[in-house]
Design an enzyme around this catalytic site. Structure first.
Site, PDB file in Angstrom:
ATOM      1  CB  CYS A  71      17.525 -21.834  11.343  1.00 42.47           C
ATOM      2  SG  CYS A  71      17.680 -20.954  12.896  1.00 42.47           S
ATOM      3  CG  ASN A  72      14.059 -26.224  14.632  1.00 42.68           C
ATOM      4  OD1 ASN A  72      13.056 -26.923  14.709  1.00 42.68           O
ATOM      5  ND2 ASN A  72      15.202 -26.694  14.165  1.00 42.68           N
ATOM      6  CB  THR A  73      15.950 -19.938  16.094  1.00 44.96           C
ATOM      7  OG1 THR A  73      16.437 -20.959  16.965  1.00 44.96           O
ATOM      8  CG2 THR A  73      15.788 -18.650  16.846  1.00 44.96           C
ATOM      9  CB  CYS A  82      18.014 -26.483  17.883  1.00 47.87           C
ATOM     10  SG  CYS A  82      19.535 -25.625  17.385  1.00 47.87           S
ATOM     11  CB  THR A  83      19.027 -27.439  12.228  1.00 49.20           C
ATOM     12  OG1 THR A  83      19.481 -26.086  12.372  1.00 49.20           O
ATOM     13  CG2 THR A  83      17.619 -27.457  11.682  1.00 49.20           C
ATOM     14  CG  HIS A  84      23.533 -25.759  15.758  1.00 53.44           C
ATOM     15  ND1 HIS A  84      22.790 -24.819  15.089  1.00 53.44           N
ATOM     16  CD2 HIS A  84      24.831 -25.369  15.644  1.00 53.44           C
ATOM     17  CE1 HIS A  84      23.610 -23.891  14.607  1.00 53.44           C
ATOM     18  NE2 HIS A  84      24.845 -24.205  14.932  1.00 53.44           N
ATOM     19  CD  GLU A 117      28.371 -23.123  14.682  1.00 49.53           C
ATOM     20  OE1 GLU A 117      29.397 -22.880  14.023  1.00 49.53           O
ATOM     21  OE2 GLU A 117      27.265 -23.327  14.140  1.00 49.53           O
ATOM     22  CG  ASP A 147      21.418 -23.046  11.147  1.00 53.70           C
ATOM     23  OD1 ASP A 147      20.477 -22.560  11.808  1.00 53.70           O
ATOM     24  OD2 ASP A 147      22.297 -23.747  11.671  1.00 53.70           O
ATOM     25  CB  SER A 148      22.510 -19.277  13.474  1.00 47.86           C
ATOM     26  OG  SER A 148      22.557 -20.550  14.102  1.00 47.86           O
ATOM     27  CE1 TYR A 197      21.564 -15.610  12.997  1.00 48.58           C
ATOM     28  CE2 TYR A 197      19.613 -16.577  11.990  1.00 48.58           C
ATOM     29  CZ  TYR A 197      20.790 -15.862  11.873  1.00 48.58           C
ATOM     30  OH  TYR A 197      21.176 -15.397  10.641  1.00 48.58           O
ATOM     31  N   GLY A 198      19.482 -18.082  18.890  1.00 54.24           N
ATOM     32  CA  GLY A 198      18.509 -18.423  19.930  1.00 54.24           C
ATOM     33  C   GLY A 198      18.347 -17.373  21.019  1.00 54.24           C
TER      34      GLY A 198
HETATM   35  N1  DGL Z   1      20.237 -24.069  14.315  1.00 56.61           N
HETATM   36  C1  DGL Z   1      19.330 -23.133  14.825  1.00 56.61           C
HETATM   37  C2  DGL Z   1      17.982 -23.680  15.168  1.00 56.61           C
HETATM   38  O1  DGL Z   1      17.586 -24.630  14.538  1.00 56.61           O
HETATM   39  C3  DGL Z   1      19.803 -21.933  15.563  1.00 56.61           C
HETATM   40  C4  DGL Z   1      20.591 -22.114  16.785  1.00 56.61           C
HETATM   41  C5  DGL Z   1      21.095 -20.780  17.279  1.00 56.61           C
HETATM   42  O2  DGL Z   1      21.750 -20.085  16.515  1.00 56.61           O
HETATM   43  O3  DGL Z   1      20.801 -20.451  18.438  1.00 56.61           O
HETATM   44  O4  DGL Z   1      17.288 -23.181  16.012  1.00 56.61           O
END
Ligand code: DGL
Length: 277
Positions: free
Chosen positions: A77-79, A185-187, A153, A14-15, A46-47
Site C-alpha cells: 500500500c503506497n499510502t 496506489c496499488t489499487h 473495490e 493493504d487497505s 486509507y487515502g
Molecule cells: N492501495 C492503497 C495505496 O496503495 C490504499 C488506497 C486507499 O485505501 O486509499 O495507496
C-alpha cells in the site's frame, strides 16, 4: 479472532484489494513462498485517513501477521508505506519490510509525467522528496483520485462507472500531453487495462509491483529466509496462501479470480474481524 498460524510465510497487507497486484507479482516470481494477506476493507480507504490512523492500523496488522509467523512484511500500500514504514521499521527492527512507493525514478525517462496516488501519499514527505529528487526539472500532473479506490473495490474492471471516473481524473493530464503515468496506489494496477484504454497506447504506464517483487526476493536472500529447496532436496511442500478481509469478501473474491498466480488459492479466503473499525 487472530490469524491462523502460518510460520515462514510472507505477510502482505493493504487497505483492500490493491495489494493483490503486489501479491500476484511476488507469487509469480517466488512460487515456493507462502503468503498471508490481510485486506483492511472495513477501514478503507486509507487515502483519506490521518497519519496517526494509518500508522496505528499498519502497526496493528503487522503485529497480527508476525504473531501468525510471517517472516517478512510487504506493505503493499503506497499510502501506508508513505506514512508508516519508518515507524514500522523502528518498531520491529528485526523484521525485513518491503514498501511500495510511487515509481518516480523509472518515470524520469519520460518528459511529461502524470502521477495518480492518494491524497495522503501525494502530501507525504517521502513522496515530495522523491519528486524533488527525480522530477524537479519537468512538468508533473498529480491527481489524488478522490473516490476512485471505492469504485475499484465495488466495480469489476470494464465497468462504465469506472471509465467515467478515470476519464475525469485523466483528461486534464492527457490534455497536458503526459507521456508517462505513474500508478502510485496499488489499487490502480488492478484496473490497468481500463486506465490504458483512457490514456491510449502511447502513454507509458508504470506499475511498481514487479520491482517490489524483485526487492522481496533480494531481501529474502539477504536475510537467508528464502523457501528455496536446498540442492538435491525433494519437494519441500506446496506453498500455502491465506487471504483475510476485515470487511466484505466480494471484492477480494472477484479480484482473486482474475489474477493468474493467485486464483487457484481463492478458496482460502477467511474473515478477520478482530480489528476495530
Ligand atoms: N492501495 C492503497 C495505496 O496503495 C490504499 C488506497 C486507499 O485505501 O486509499 O495507496
Amino acid at each position: 479472532m487472530s490469524l491462523f498460524a502460518h510460520p515462514g510465510s510472507i505477510g502482505v497487507f493493504d487497505s483492500g484489494i490493491g495489494g493483490l497486484s503486489v501479491a500476484n507479482a511476488v507469487s509469480g516470481l517466488l512460487p515456493r513462498e507462502s503468503l498471508l494477506y490481510v485486506a483492511d476493507n472495513a477501514r478503507a480507504p486509507y487515502g483519506a485517513r490521518s497519519r496517526e490512523e494509518i500508522v496505528a492500523f499498519s502497526e496493528q496488522i503487522t503485529r497480527h501477521l508476525l504473531a501468525a509467523g510471517a517472516k517478512m512484511i510487504v506493505v503493499a500500500c503506497n499510502t501506508a508505506t508513505s506514512l508508516a514504514i519508518d515507524h514500522l521499521r523502528e518498531t520491529f527492527p528485526e523484521v525485513p519490510f518491503v514498501g511500495l512507493e510511487p515509481a518516480v525514478k523509472p518515470a524520469a525517462s519520460g518528459r511529461r509525467i502524470g502521477v495518480l496516488a492518494t491524497r495522503a501519499t501525494l502530501t507525504s514527505p517521502r513522496y515530495l522528496a522523491l519528486r524533488e529528487r527525480y522530477l524537479a526539472d519537468r512538468p508533473v500532473w498529480e491527481n489524488p483520485c478522490i473516490g476512485l479506490v471505492p469504485i475499484i473495490e465495488a466495480e469489476a474492471p470494464g465497468s462504465p462507472v469506472l471509465s467515467k471516473k478515470l476519464r475525469q481524473i485523466l483528461d486534464p493530464m492527457l490534455a497536458g500531453g503526459i507521456d508517462t503515468l505513474v500508478l502510485g496506489c496499488t489499487h490502480y494496477p488492478m484496473v490497468r487495462e481500463d486506465i490504458q484504454a483512457v490514456c491510449g497506447p502511447e502513454v507509458d504506464i508504470i506499475d511498481p509491483a514487479p520491482a517490489a517483487a524483485r526487492q522481496v526476493a533480494r531481501l529474502l536472500e539477504r536475510h537467508d529466509l528464502s523457501n528455496a529447496a536446498p540442492e538435491g532436496a525433494e519437494n519441500i511442500g506446496a506453498p500455502h496462501y491465506d487471504f483475510y478481509t476485515t470487511g466484505t469478501a466480494m471484492p477480494l473474491l472477484r479480484s482473486l479470480s482474475a489474477l493468474p498466480a493467485l486464483q487457484a488459492h481463492r478458496r482460502l479466503l477467511r474473515p478477520f474481524f478482530s480489528l476495530e473499525a
